[in-house]
Write an enzyme that holds these catalytic residues in place. Structure first.
Site, PDB file in Angstrom:
ATOM      1  N   GLU A  81      53.420  40.277  38.513  1.00 11.69           N
ATOM      2  CA  GLU A  81      53.579  39.518  39.748  1.00 11.69           C
ATOM      3  C   GLU A  81      53.997  38.054  39.491  1.00 11.69           C
ATOM      4  O   GLU A  81      54.939  37.545  40.109  1.00 11.69           O
ATOM      5  CB  GLU A  81      52.228  39.571  40.475  1.00 11.69           C
ATOM      6  CG  GLU A  81      52.196  38.968  41.823  1.00 11.69           C
ATOM      7  CD  GLU A  81      50.891  38.195  42.024  1.00 11.69           C
ATOM      8  OE1 GLU A  81      49.931  38.402  41.244  1.00 11.69           O
ATOM      9  OE2 GLU A  81      50.872  37.367  42.934  1.00 11.69           O
ATOM     10  N   ASP A  84      47.819  46.879  35.827  1.00 12.09           N
ATOM     11  CA  ASP A  84      47.026  46.812  37.067  1.00 12.09           C
ATOM     12  C   ASP A  84      47.629  47.671  38.188  1.00 12.09           C
ATOM     13  O   ASP A  84      46.944  48.001  39.143  1.00 12.09           O
ATOM     14  CB  ASP A  84      46.939  45.363  37.565  1.00 12.09           C
ATOM     15  CG  ASP A  84      46.297  44.436  36.547  1.00 12.09           C
ATOM     16  OD1 ASP A  84      45.572  44.941  35.677  1.00 12.09           O
ATOM     17  OD2 ASP A  84      46.519  43.211  36.627  1.00 12.09           O
ATOM     18  N   ARG A 111      20.286  57.441  30.523  1.00 10.40           N
ATOM     19  CA  ARG A 111      20.547  56.077  30.994  1.00 10.40           C
ATOM     20  C   ARG A 111      21.592  56.068  32.097  1.00 10.40           C
ATOM     21  O   ARG A 111      22.380  57.003  32.225  1.00 10.40           O
ATOM     22  CB  ARG A 111      21.103  55.226  29.841  1.00 10.40           C
ATOM     23  CG  ARG A 111      20.096  54.817  28.826  1.00 10.40           C
ATOM     24  CD  ARG A 111      20.798  54.137  27.678  1.00 10.40           C
ATOM     25  NE  ARG A 111      19.841  53.569  26.751  1.00 10.40           N
ATOM     26  CZ  ARG A 111      20.105  53.284  25.477  1.00 10.40           C
ATOM     27  NH1 ARG A 111      21.312  53.524  24.993  1.00 10.40           N
ATOM     28  NH2 ARG A 111      19.190  52.764  24.705  1.00 10.40           N
ATOM     29  N   MET A 150      39.770  46.917  33.672  1.00  8.86           N
ATOM     30  CA  MET A 150      40.580  45.786  34.157  1.00  8.86           C
ATOM     31  C   MET A 150      41.201  46.111  35.519  1.00  8.86           C
ATOM     32  O   MET A 150      40.916  47.153  36.105  1.00  8.86           O
ATOM     33  CB  MET A 150      41.667  45.447  33.141  1.00  8.86           C
ATOM     34  CG  MET A 150      41.157  44.664  31.950  1.00  8.86           C
ATOM     35  SD  MET A 150      42.524  44.212  30.858  1.00  8.86           S
ATOM     36  CE  MET A 150      41.765  42.926  29.881  1.00  8.86           C
ATOM     37  N   ARG A 202      42.304  43.154  37.749  1.00 13.12           N
ATOM     38  CA  ARG A 202      42.317  41.919  38.560  1.00 13.12           C
ATOM     39  C   ARG A 202      41.892  42.192  39.997  1.00 13.12           C
ATOM     40  O   ARG A 202      40.776  42.627  40.218  1.00 13.12           O
ATOM     41  CB  ARG A 202      43.698  41.256  38.536  1.00 13.12           C
ATOM     42  CG  ARG A 202      43.990  40.496  37.274  1.00 13.12           C
ATOM     43  CD  ARG A 202      44.971  39.365  37.508  1.00 13.12           C
ATOM     44  NE  ARG A 202      44.333  38.252  38.178  1.00 13.12           N
ATOM     45  CZ  ARG A 202      43.620  37.323  37.556  1.00 13.12           C
ATOM     46  NH1 ARG A 202      43.461  37.355  36.262  1.00 13.12           N
ATOM     47  NH2 ARG A 202      43.061  36.347  38.252  1.00 13.12           N
ATOM     48  N   GLU A 262      37.009  44.992  37.308  1.00 11.62           N
ATOM     49  CA  GLU A 262      36.568  43.618  37.014  1.00 11.62           C
ATOM     50  C   GLU A 262      36.562  42.704  38.245  1.00 11.62           C
ATOM     51  O   GLU A 262      35.811  41.737  38.297  1.00 11.62           O
ATOM     52  CB  GLU A 262      37.446  43.010  35.916  1.00 11.62           C
ATOM     53  CG  GLU A 262      38.929  42.930  36.308  1.00 11.62           C
ATOM     54  CD  GLU A 262      39.821  42.403  35.197  1.00 11.62           C
ATOM     55  OE1 GLU A 262      39.319  42.078  34.112  1.00 11.62           O
ATOM     56  OE2 GLU A 262      41.046  42.327  35.429  1.00 11.62           O
ATOM     57  N   HIS A 275      40.592  44.450  26.568  1.00 10.18           N
ATOM     58  CA  HIS A 275      42.001  44.551  26.177  1.00 10.18           C
ATOM     59  C   HIS A 275      42.368  45.841  25.458  1.00 10.18           C
ATOM     60  O   HIS A 275      43.557  46.096  25.244  1.00 10.18           O
ATOM     61  CB  HIS A 275      42.392  43.337  25.332  1.00 10.18           C
ATOM     62  CG  HIS A 275      42.435  42.074  26.135  1.00 10.18           C
ATOM     63  ND1 HIS A 275      41.311  41.349  26.411  1.00 10.18           N
ATOM     64  CD2 HIS A 275      43.458  41.451  26.753  1.00 10.18           C
ATOM     65  CE1 HIS A 275      41.639  40.303  27.156  1.00 10.18           C
ATOM     66  NE2 HIS A 275      42.942  40.342  27.381  1.00 10.18           N
TER      67      HIS A 275
HETATM   68  O1  F6P Z   1      47.184  41.661  34.519  1.00 14.06           O
HETATM   69  C1  F6P Z   1      46.823  42.414  33.420  1.00 14.06           C
HETATM   70  C2  F6P Z   1      45.453  42.015  32.927  1.00 14.06           C
HETATM   71  O2  F6P Z   1      45.113  42.832  31.826  1.00 14.06           O
HETATM   72  C3  F6P Z   1      44.353  42.056  33.980  1.00 14.06           C
HETATM   73  O3  F6P Z   1      43.912  43.363  34.236  1.00 14.06           O
HETATM   74  C4  F6P Z   1      43.322  41.142  33.362  1.00 14.06           C
HETATM   75  O4  F6P Z   1      42.483  40.555  34.327  1.00 14.06           O
HETATM   76  C5  F6P Z   1      44.175  40.098  32.705  1.00 14.06           C
HETATM   77  O5  F6P Z   1      45.448  40.673  32.480  1.00 14.06           O
HETATM   78  C6  F6P Z   1      43.610  39.595  31.395  1.00 14.06           C
HETATM   79  O6  F6P Z   1      44.389  38.533  30.984  1.00 14.06           O
HETATM   80  P1  F6P Z   1      44.398  37.922  29.531  1.00 14.06           P
HETATM   81  O7  F6P Z   1      45.147  38.880  28.643  1.00 14.06           O
HETATM   82  O8  F6P Z   1      45.082  36.623  29.695  1.00 14.06           O
HETATM   83  O9  F6P Z   1      42.966  37.794  29.109  1.00 14.06           O
END
Ligand code: F6P
Length: 342
Positions: free
Chosen positions: A104, A128, A163, A170, A172, A222, A272
């Site tokens: 984006e 995302d 548990r 991830m 966003r 997240e 990541h």
């Molecule tokens: O936009 C992709 C993304 O992996 C999101 O899901 C996550 O919030 C963000 O990038 C993490 O960013 P960075 O790699 O800068 O930590």
């Protein structure tokens, strides 16, 4: 015609497939020449690039990350930033057009540069899956596969110890990765940014699952907020575009679930790992098609557009339309999944 390709923003599996698709189609069908800008827009503003020929893109399709590197640099900042400096840099290097592969933020920057007269074609990428112009973006499916495998693994250890485990993925501001991986792995609840939920409801789901003799496994995106929170949880500061760095909501939820239900609870944040490694076959195909289509769009001089998947076809969509809004999870898709919660 000489084309400069860049990969910008958070990386994702499939970027190298785009580069390969674009270069091979451009060489074979049009006789174009290519360079790759290094580290996204940073390479544009710092005039750092490498030649891209057939030899350089050989075997690239299956390789994760991006051979060009990526960054979240803003192309409007710094001495070499802004439309005038970028036009001058392109003229100095004989570059006629830029293919900008990004999410984006990248496509918004591309739109502004295109409005200022620079020849740009966009290619949407993001794990995302939040770009409205395209039905799916490459990288998403790979991230879903990785998250699904992780949740499957979490389930066996959760069952062994009776548990509750909250797995954070991830995404966003949108819940696509959570929705798809949660459905695929049969999570007992899926928590997404589009739908705040109370901690009482989450605790109730945990108790219901436990009463059936199962170990509750929840997937949380997240960007999810409890109904008492005004903003998504963030404690890591801001990124280069001043957006909050997300992550950590699972760590917040697990102890609350344990306190309310007495069920021992843990959290796991996948982070990541969802962006790393080889693209799955679906993403390789989509990314290759988009790369090839981007070169066709250059040939047709469709400046200010991005290539996009619509149904099974690759189309071009204006960058203005592509960056108008985020593609969030529709209520019906959430409700469909929620029928199986608890
Ligand atoms: O936009 C992709 C993304 O992996 C999101 O899901 C996550 O919030 C963000 O990038 C993490 O960013 P960075 O790699 O800068 O930590």
């Amino acid at each position: 015609m000489k084309i400069g390709i860049l990969t910008s923003g958070g990386d994702c599996p499939g970027l190298n497939s785009v580069i390969r698709g674009a270069v091979l189609k451009g060489l074979d069908a049009y006789g174009y020449e290519f360079v790759g800008f290094l580290q996204g827009w940073r390479g544009v503003v710092e005039e750092r690039m490498v030649p891209l020929d057939r030899e350089r893109v050989r075997g690239l399709s299956r390789l994760g990350g991006t051979i060009l590197g990526s960054s979240r640099t803003n192309p409007f900042e710094g001495e070499g930033g802004g439309p005038e400096a970028i036009s001058a840099m392109m003229a100095r290097n004989g570059i006629d057009a830029i293919v900008a592969v990004g999410g984006e933020g990248t496509l918004t920057a591309a739109r502004r540069l295109s409005d200022a007269g620079i020849n740009i074609i966009g290619v949407p990428k993001t794990i995302d899956n939040d770009i409205d112009a395209t039905d799916y973006s490459f990288g998403f499916q790979t991230a879903v596969e990785i998250a699904t495998e992780a949740i499957d693994r979490i389930r066996t250890t959760a069952e062994s110890h009776e548990r509750c485990i909250v797995v954070e993925v991830m995404g966003r501001d949108v819940g696509w990765i959570a929705l798809h991986s949660g459905m695929a792995a049969g999570a007992h609840a899926i928590l997404i940014p589009e739908r705040p939920v109370s901690i009482e409801q989450i605790a109730e789901w945990a108790v219901t699952v436990r009463k059936r003799g199962r170990a509750p496994v929840f997937v949380v995106s997240e960007g999810f907020r409890l109904d008492t929170m005004t903003e998504a949880h963030s404690h890591k500061g801001l990124d280069a575009f001043n957006r909050p760095l997300m992550g950590g909501i699972a760590d917040q939820l697990a102890p609350q679930i344990e306190a309310m239900t007495g069920i021992e609870s843990r959290s796991t944040t996948l982070g990541h790992v969802q962006r790393g490694g080889e693209p799955c076959a679906y993403d390789r195909v989509l990314a290759t098609r988009l790369g090839m289509a981007a070169v066709d769009a250059v040939a047709a001089e469709k400046w200010g557009t991005t290539v996009a998947l619509r149904g099974t076809e690759i189309r071009t969509v204006s960058l203005a339309e592509a960056t108008e809004r985020l593609k969030s999870v529709p209520v019906e898709r959430y409700e469909e999944a929620a029928a199986l919660f608890g």
